[in-house]
Scaffold this motif. Structure first.
Motif, short mmCIF file in Angstrom:
data_model
loop_
_atom_site.label_atom_id
_atom_site.label_comp_id
_atom_site.label_asym_id
_atom_site.label_seq_id
_atom_site.Cartn_x
_atom_site.Cartn_y
_atom_site.Cartn_z
N ILE A 19 -1.78 2.13 -2.63
CA ILE A 19 -0.87 1.28 -1.85
C ILE A 19 -1.62 0.13 -1.18
N ASP A 20 -2.80 0.39 -0.63
CA ASP A 20 -3.56 -0.69 0.02
C ASP A 20 -3.93 -1.76 -0.99
N GLU A 21 -4.32 -1.35 -2.19
CA GLU A 21 -4.67 -2.31 -3.24
C GLU A 21 -3.44 -3.12 -3.67
N ILE A 22 -2.29 -2.46 -3.78
CA ILE A 22 -1.06 -3.16 -4.14
C ILE A 22 -0.68 -4.17 -3.07
N LYS A 23 -0.83 -3.78 -1.79
CA LYS A 23 -0.54 -4.71 -0.69
C LYS A 23 -1.48 -5.91 -0.75
N ASP A 24 -2.77 -5.65 -0.99
CA ASP A 24 -3.74 -6.75 -1.06
C ASP A 24 -3.40 -7.69 -2.21
N SER A 29 -1.32 -12.90 -3.91
CA SER A 29 -0.45 -13.67 -4.80
C SER A 29 0.37 -14.71 -4.05
N ILE A 30 0.43 -14.59 -2.71
CA ILE A 30 1.17 -15.56 -1.90
C ILE A 30 0.24 -16.73 -1.62
N ASN A 31 0.72 -17.91 -1.92
CA ASN A 31 -0.10 -19.12 -1.75
C ASN A 31 -0.14 -19.57 -0.31
N VAL A 32 -1.33 -19.80 0.18
CA VAL A 32 -1.52 -20.44 1.48
C VAL A 32 -2.19 -21.76 1.17
N LYS A 54 3.85 -15.02 8.40
CA LYS A 54 4.89 -14.78 7.39
C LYS A 54 4.42 -13.78 6.34
N ILE A 55 3.16 -13.87 5.95
CA ILE A 55 2.63 -12.94 4.94
C ILE A 55 2.60 -11.52 5.49
N LYS A 60 8.30 -6.78 1.68
CA LYS A 60 7.74 -5.84 0.70
C LYS A 60 6.47 -5.18 1.25
N ILE A 61 5.64 -5.95 1.93
CA ILE A 61 4.41 -5.41 2.50
C ILE A 61 4.75 -4.39 3.59
N LEU A 62 5.74 -4.71 4.43
CA LEU A 62 6.16 -3.75 5.46
C LEU A 62 6.72 -2.49 4.84
#
Length: 134
Positions: A19-24, A29-32, A54-55, A60-62
């Protein structure tokens, strides 16, 4: 419980260790944008800090975090109250062992494995309902 809920619970059980890897990966994947940092120096909207907020508040992360906490509590409960069931969960979901390997290790036949699996999914489902995860 719907088939979708059942599969969702199994997904989180099988991927608990990841799960931590999926969250990372989701965060990466979110552009800053680089412009956000420059805008932060002059304008107060859409700054780098706002984008980071926002990220981290991404729905989904929450959700991943909440499922991780739920499964951790379920594992702790089974480890204390039902150590044999915990061993089953550990072998099946965390170590991805086959039914045959589980049968050899724990002496649970396929029928008993199915019963334990269904009870586990039902237990997680009831707790997930309480936490509004399903």
């Amino acid at each position: 419980m719907t088939e979708l809920d059942y599969k969702k619970i199994e997904f989180y059980l099988y991927n608990y260790n990841n799960i931590d890897e999926i969250k990372d990966n989701l965060i990466n994947s979110i552009n800053v944008s680089g412009n956000a940092w420059r805008k932060g120096m002059t304008i107060c909207n859409n700054t780098l800090e706002n984008q980071v907020i926002k990220i981290t508040e991404n729905r989904k992360i929450l959700e991943f975090k909440r499922w991780q906490v739920l499964i951790k509590k379920v594992l702790a409960f089974f480890m204390q109250k039902y150590p044999k069931y915990y061993d089953f969960i550990n072998l099946k979901y965390l170590k991805n062992k086959s039914k045959d390997e589980i049968e050899q290790t724990l002496k649970f036949d396929f029928k008993k494995q199915k019963i334990i699996k269904d009870k586990l999914i039902e237990f997680v489902y009831k707790n997930a309902q309480i936490r509004n995860l399903v």
